[in-house]
Design a protein around this motif. Structure first.
Motif, PDB file in Angstrom:
ATOM      1  N   VAL A 163       1.025  -1.419  -0.048  1.00  0.00           N
ATOM      2  CA  VAL A 163      -0.103  -0.080   0.078  1.00  0.00           C
ATOM      3  C   VAL A 163       0.847   1.211  -0.021  1.00  0.00           C
ATOM      4  N   PHE A 164       2.140   1.000   0.623  1.00  0.00           N
ATOM      5  CA  PHE A 164       2.992   2.248   0.450  1.00  0.00           C
ATOM      6  C   PHE A 164       3.132   2.538  -1.001  1.00  0.00           C
ATOM      7  N   PHE A 165       3.530   1.660  -1.763  1.00  0.00           N
ATOM      8  CA  PHE A 165       3.748   1.756  -3.215  1.00  0.00           C
ATOM      9  C   PHE A 165       2.397   2.481  -3.928  1.00  0.00           C
ATOM     10  N   GLY A 166       1.243   1.593  -3.568  1.00  0.00           N
ATOM     11  CA  GLY A 166       0.058   2.130  -4.069  1.00  0.00           C
ATOM     12  C   GLY A 166      -0.481   3.489  -3.688  1.00  0.00           C
ATOM     13  N   MET A 167      -0.038   3.960  -2.775  1.00  0.00           N
ATOM     14  CA  MET A 167      -0.269   5.141  -2.124  1.00  0.00           C
ATOM     15  C   MET A 167       0.370   6.351  -2.938  1.00  0.00           C
ATOM     16  N   HIS A 168       2.029   5.986  -2.980  1.00  0.00           N
ATOM     17  CA  HIS A 168       2.943   6.842  -3.761  1.00  0.00           C
ATOM     18  C   HIS A 168       2.528   6.797  -5.153  1.00  0.00           C
ATOM     19  N   GLY A 169       2.440   5.463  -5.677  1.00  0.00           N
ATOM     20  CA  GLY A 169       2.312   5.471  -7.043  1.00  0.00           C
ATOM     21  C   GLY A 169       1.257   6.142  -7.618  1.00  0.00           C
ATOM     22  N   ALA A 170       0.153   6.183  -6.956  1.00  0.00           N
ATOM     23  CA  ALA A 170      -1.227   6.981  -7.312  1.00  0.00           C
ATOM     24  C   ALA A 170      -0.882   8.490  -7.142  1.00  0.00           C
ATOM     25  N   GLU A 171      -0.226   8.835  -6.211  1.00  0.00           N
ATOM     26  CA  GLU A 171       0.032  10.411  -5.974  1.00  0.00           C
ATOM     27  C   GLU A 171       1.075  10.736  -7.175  1.00  0.00           C
ATOM     28  N   ILE A 172       1.864   9.946  -7.373  1.00  0.00           N
ATOM     29  CA  ILE A 172       2.892  10.431  -8.495  1.00  0.00           C
ATOM     30  C   ILE A 172       2.077  10.397  -9.949  1.00  0.00           C
ATOM     31  N   ALA A 173       1.164   9.519 -10.317  1.00  0.00           N
ATOM     32  CA  ALA A 173       0.227   9.481 -11.352  1.00  0.00           C
ATOM     33  C   ALA A 173      -0.578  10.869 -11.236  1.00  0.00           C
ATOM     34  N   LEU A 174      -1.092  11.073 -10.256  1.00  0.00           N
ATOM     35  CA  LEU A 174      -2.041  12.094  -9.933  1.00  0.00           C
ATOM     36  C   LEU A 174      -1.073  13.456  -9.912  1.00  0.00           C
ATOM     37  N   GLY A 175       0.109  13.451  -9.833  1.00  0.00           N
ATOM     38  CA  GLY A 175       0.994  14.634  -9.887  1.00  0.00           C
ATOM     39  C   GLY A 175       1.333  15.345  -8.478  1.00  0.00           C
ATOM     40  N   THR A 176       0.725  14.775  -7.385  1.00  0.00           N
ATOM     41  CA  THR A 176       0.780  15.589  -6.200  1.00  0.00           C
ATOM     42  C   THR A 176       2.000  15.167  -5.382  1.00  0.00           C
ATOM     43  N   GLU A 177       2.898  14.355  -5.871  1.00  0.00           N
ATOM     44  CA  GLU A 177       3.927  13.816  -5.252  1.00  0.00           C
ATOM     45  C   GLU A 177       5.016  14.640  -5.456  1.00  0.00           C
ATOM     46  N   THR A 178       5.717  15.703  -4.662  1.00  0.00           N
ATOM     47  CA  THR A 178       6.579  16.303  -5.111  1.00  0.00           C
ATOM     48  C   THR A 178       8.203  15.828  -5.140  1.00  0.00           C
ATOM     49  N   ALA A 179       8.100  14.435  -4.492  1.00  0.00           N
ATOM     50  CA  ALA A 179       9.591  13.730  -4.762  1.00  0.00           C
ATOM     51  C   ALA A 179       9.550  12.750  -5.781  1.00  0.00           C
ATOM     52  N   ALA A 221     -10.271  10.856 -10.242  1.00  0.00           N
ATOM     53  CA  ALA A 221     -10.730  10.420  -9.244  1.00  0.00           C
ATOM     54  C   ALA A 221     -10.725   8.987  -8.755  1.00  0.00           C
ATOM     55  N   ASP A 222     -10.316   8.024  -9.720  1.00  0.00           N
ATOM     56  CA  ASP A 222     -10.075   6.695  -9.249  1.00  0.00           C
ATOM     57  C   ASP A 222      -8.750   6.584  -8.566  1.00  0.00           C
ATOM     58  N   LEU A 223      -7.761   7.338  -8.963  1.00  0.00           N
ATOM     59  CA  LEU A 223      -6.361   7.503  -8.188  1.00  0.00           C
ATOM     60  C   LEU A 223      -6.564   8.152  -6.906  1.00  0.00           C
ATOM     61  N   HIS A 224      -7.635   8.806  -6.941  1.00  0.00           N
ATOM     62  CA  HIS A 224      -7.936   9.479  -5.472  1.00  0.00           C
ATOM     63  C   HIS A 224      -8.304   8.430  -4.557  1.00  0.00           C
ATOM     64  N   THR A 225      -9.450   7.736  -5.100  1.00  0.00           N
ATOM     65  CA  THR A 225      -9.767   6.681  -4.212  1.00  0.00           C
ATOM     66  C   THR A 225      -8.677   5.347  -3.788  1.00  0.00           C
TER      67      THR A 225
END
Lengths: 655, 270
Positions: free
Chosen positions: A156-172, A192-196
């Motif tokens: 889920v760490f990867f799920g979380m960060h992967g989705a954040e990156i896909a969404l463009g909200t991960e600064t690193a 929306a799905d990424l957010h979910t």
């Protein structure tokens, strides 16, 4: 992205409180233990924690250990990530992402890789446990639950960060190669799905993390919290030197109930993660005895927890520590099976002291209950009455040299006191070793003398068997005599005398140079004082067996090997299990004097291992090993293989 | 009900040597022990204590240092211990020893009825096996020697049934109580004292009775009351042994030699 601090903050608070309370419950039980000073030499302790806990020294000594080391180091890194995760969840204003971008990026990079390595290591741990578990019975549900939880956290760490990156909200995102790889796969999803995905991953991560934390104090994974302090509080003295007992009236002796253990013993019990390394090297466990060092430690923990209520109320425990009740008690037979060889302690990655606990419980049996195998009555009375295990008259002690010219020890005139030992003086086979050593000493021009009939038993067997009362008396008498006689250097050819005089008598204020004959002979040869007349070739392949009390307990490994190489012109052949992994002959810990009634015989197990190396001669450096190999080779029908003490091998070269 | 165990402190005879010049025992530095048979007597009385709740008393005649033997008896679990010690008792043979012991037993029986006297079958220094029987005769107790098992003990019917271990056979004997039994090693496996018991015994005072307490006629005790005296002690001459072959290098050959020798002397049948 913070789902909902209003919900999460109280949840985190509650989880932390519950965790603190659980830890308190467990550790306050540990605090019920008796006193033990484990704070001396803080530098050595910090070094131990760095080496063994953070450095994973013993963990890495076995092939699969690297897997654990990876998980451990990943956990250290992820502890920072998870701390940030929890804090940020409750207080959105706090976040590592507020650090300067380069710094945050570096951290993100470490977290991302650590998560990947941890996931891979957990995966291989699962495979290992299914395909080839570390020991029978290691395939427990608990183990899989824990591994599953860790794996889930990483996923889920990867799920979380992967989705954040896909969404463009991960600064690193540039610093997270693994998460970014996943982001590519997730890029097909709508925002929306990424957010979910992020919200679900976040909550799973949060819940699993808090659950994991709260599960720890109630599982064998408590070691995550206690292993580092356990290494810090390690025994810095010689591991086989049991603490002295004070014989004051009204006191109880030994350990007969769990609260009589020291707090460190109890900390040991909760630090065990049941890796099973001790049981895979224990000679008793490997030959079908009821003793299994892992189980002994586990039973102490179980006993502690089952008696929690009584102990908290200051009452005596209900569940007995020693007895035949199932879980949480050790049987007397189990306790008498230990050879005190120390293999368990050598193997333990977190420096648990299994063997001393067994000796403490033996003390209770001997001193409080007078309950022990019937063979020991004669042994105890022989040593107490005639100061030797066989009960032979002390006047016979110098019979071995009745045809030789041997001088009594005289302070100032004699350099070495040759402490012949009971076996060296009374055992007909070992007497030949004594004579051989005497010849070597004379050939090298060493100034030596004996105590003759005044020599007493060192008390090794008494101490390991738990008869501390009788040992204490003997040790006092011996120490007083050795001091009165002005002895400064002692030579022994029995590793048990050696270890007792050198380590155990330190507790009685006797500080002198104690040297084992393997070391002295090696030194004499190196100094050119002992010159051989010829190279000894007729003994063929010489296989060297490490005595536990010389090797593991006193770190003498090289001297005997150098001697054999010099005398025979070729390096000694080696057992598969050698040096600090050497396998006991079966006679230590007073087992020399006990019948071996269950399972197969330890000495035959070792003899079979020896025969696998096809030796012509098995070279020993201990009277017990001599007897055990001699007997085992007869049992195996391999009497063409000779058993010789190293002194006899050297003496051949003087002919 | 009291069970009295008579014990003797003896020199550890495995360590005793005979001085070849004076023909006397060399006792210098030789430790004293409880006569080994008496240890079994103590054990048997402790077992009776465990089973029937009897009061156990250890009784010994000897010099003041015999206290050590009695302390050991206390450490093993005896309820009390009495030492009969007086210069006037010294030099006693079995006749006067049994006289002193019997008198003390009679005195001990005043406050608590006597059930049983237990002795070892003999001592390892004197080897007479006479003191136990001497006590029985003087006190009119049933005399049961060489007991290797107490079959039954019935204090209501006042009966004891024991098994005696004789050469090549056993004998089951029943007698009335009170009785005096002497025991052989096979009767039991003695226990080992716990540390708290040892420490407690070390501090417990031993009751000492001298002849002022026992008030025996001085002509019946000690050297004066002993018709036996030892005129000489010596080790019997023994033929020198012989080494048969070289057992180390040729064990089979030396075994064969030994067999031949045994056959020749009719000690083995082929």
């Amino acid at each position: 992205m913070i789902p909902n601090p209003i919900i999460f903050a109280p949840l985190l608070g509650a989880a932390l409180l519950l965790f603190a309370w659980s830890c308190y419950r467990r550790l306050s039980l540990v605090a019920c233990g008796a006193q033990d000073d484990r704070l001396s030499n803080p530098v050595g302790r910090v070094r131990a924690a760095l080496q063994f806990a953070f450095g994973q020294k013993k963990v890495l000594s076995r092939p699969f250990g690297v897997n654990h080391a990876v998980i451990f180091w990943a956990f250290l890194a992820l502890a920072v990530a998870n701390g940030d995760f929890l804090l940020h969840g409750a207080f959105p204003g706090i976040s590592l992402s507020l650090l300067p971008p380069a710094m945050y990026g570096a951290l993100a990079f470490v977290f991302d890789l650590a998560s990947l390595f941890a996931l891979l290591a957990v995966g291989s741990a699962v495979v290992r446990r299914i395909v080839s578990p570390p020991f029978a019975g290691a395939r427990t549900g608990e183990a899989f639950v824990i591994l599953g939880m860790i794996a889930l956290l990483m996923l889920v760490f990867f799920g979380m960060h992967g989705a954040e990156i896909a969404l463009g909200t991960e600064t690193a995102s540039g610093y997270m190669p693994v998460s970014r790889y996943l982001a590519v796969m997730l890029s097909a999803f709508t925002p929306a799905d990424l957010h979910t995905i992020i919200v679900i991953s976040w909550w799973i991560h949060a819940v699993v993390l808090l659950a994991f934390m709260n599960y720890l104090p109630y599982s064998k994974h408590m070691h995550i919290l206690t292993a580092i302090p356990n290494c810090f509080f390690r025994n810095l003295n010689q591991s086989n030197t049991q603490p002295r007992e004070e014989f004051i009236e009204g006191k109880r002796f030994g350990v007969g109930s769990v609260d009589e253990f020291t707090w460190k013993d109890l900390l040991d019990s909760v630090s065990c993660t049941e890796c099973g390394r001790c049981q895979t090297v224990c000679p008793a466990a490997l030959t079908g005895k009821s003793l299994n060092p892992r189980q002994v430690v586990h039973d102490i923990k179980t006993n502690l927890f089952r008696n929690a209520k009584q102990l908290k109320n200051g009452k005596g425990p209900l569940l007995p520590l020693i007895g035949d009740a199932a879980e949480g008690t050790s049987s007397e037979e189990t306790l008498w099976s230990c050879t005190t060889c120390g293999a368990c302690m050598e193997a333990c990655p977190v420096l648990i002291e299994q063997m001393p606990k067994i000796v403490k419980m033996r003390r209770h049996l001997v001193e409080m209950e007078a309950s022990f195998p019937v063979e020991l009555i004669n042994l105890f009375e022989n040593i107490e009455g005639r100061s030797n295990p066989w009960g032979i008259a002390p006047s016979e002690r110098s019979k071995w040299c009745s045809t030789l010219e041997v001088k009594p020890f005289e302070a100032g005139k004699t350099e070495y006191l040759f402490y012949v030992g009971c076996a060296g003086a009374f055992d007909s086979r070992q007497k030949q070793v004594t004579v051989a050593l005497a010849a070597i000493l004379d050939a090298a021009g060493v100034s030596w003398g004996i105590l003759g009939r005044d020599e007493m038993c060192c008390g090794d067997s008494l101490r390991r068997l738990g008869n501390e009362f009788a040992f204490d008396r003997l040790a006092r008498e011996n120490v007083q005599m050795l001091k009165e006689r002005g002895v400064t250097k002692i030579l022994t050819h029995c590793p048990h005398c050696f270890s007792t005089l050198k380590n155990d008598y330190l507790q009685y204020g006797l500080e002198l140079e104690v040297i084992h004959h393997t070391e002295l002979i090696n030194q004499l040869m190196k100094d050119g004082k002992l010159k051989l007349n010829r190279e000894v070739t007729e003994l063929g392949t010489v296989l060297y067996h490490d005595s536990c009390y010389l090797g593991r307990h006193n770190d003498v490994y090289q001297a005997p090997r150098e001697v054999i190489a010099t005398v025979t012109g070729q390096p000694a052949a080696e057992f598969t299990r050698n040096l600090n992994s050497s396998f006991c002959c079966g006679a230590g810990g007073g087992r020399m004097w006990l019948e071996e009634q269950s399972g197969t015989r330890i000495n035959r197990e070792r003899a079979r291992e020896a025969l696998g190396a096809q030796p012509d001669t098995i070279c020993v450096s201990c009277p017990y090993c001599m007897t055990m190999f001699g007997d085992a080779l007869k049992d195996e029908g391999a009497t063409e293989v000779k058993v010789k003490d190293i002194a006899e091998v050297v003496a051949e070269g003087l002919r | 009900m009291r069970v009295i165990t008579c014990i003797k402190q003896v020199p550890d005879t495995t360590q005793v040597k005979i001085d070849p010049v004076t023909n006397t025992l060399v006792r210098d530095g030789i430790p004293f022990i409880i006569n080994p048979y008496d240890v079994h007597a103590i054990e048997e009385s402790l077992r009776l204590k465990d089973r029937f709740g009897l009061h156990t008393t250890a009784l010994s005649m000897g010099p003041p240092n015999a206290e050590a033997a009695l302390k050991r008896a206390l450490a093993l679990g005896m309820d009390d211990a009495v030492l009969l010690s007086d210069r006037a008792f010294g030099g006693a043979d079995t006749l006067s020893t049994s006289n002193v012991l019997a008198t003390a037993i009679k005195k001990l029986s005043q406050d608590r009825p006597l059930g049983l006297v237990i002795c070892g079958k003999q001592t390892i220094d004197g080897d007479t096996a006479q003191v136990g029987p001497g006590i029985a005769v003087r006190l009119g107790l049933s005399q049961l020697t060489l007991v290797d098992r107490i079959e039954s003990l019935d204090f209501l019917a006042n009966r004891i049934r024991v098994r005696r271990k004789l050469e090549g056979r056993y004998e089951i004997v029943e007698a009335r109580l009170p009785a005096m039994i002497t025991v052989v090693r096979e009767i039991n496996q003695p226990r080992y004292p716990t540390v708290p018991m040892r420490m407690q015994a070390g501090k417990s005072p031993i009751t000492v009775w001298d002849n002022e307490t026992l008030k025996l006629d001085t002509n019946t005790i000690g050297l004066k009351g002993s018709p036996t005296w030892v005129s000489k002690i010596f080790s019997p001459e023994r033929d020198k042994g012989e080494m048969l072959g070289d057992g180390l290098s040729d064990p089979v050959g030396s075994t064969r030699l030994l067999m031949e020798r045994l056959l020749a002397h009719d000690l083995l049948t082929a």
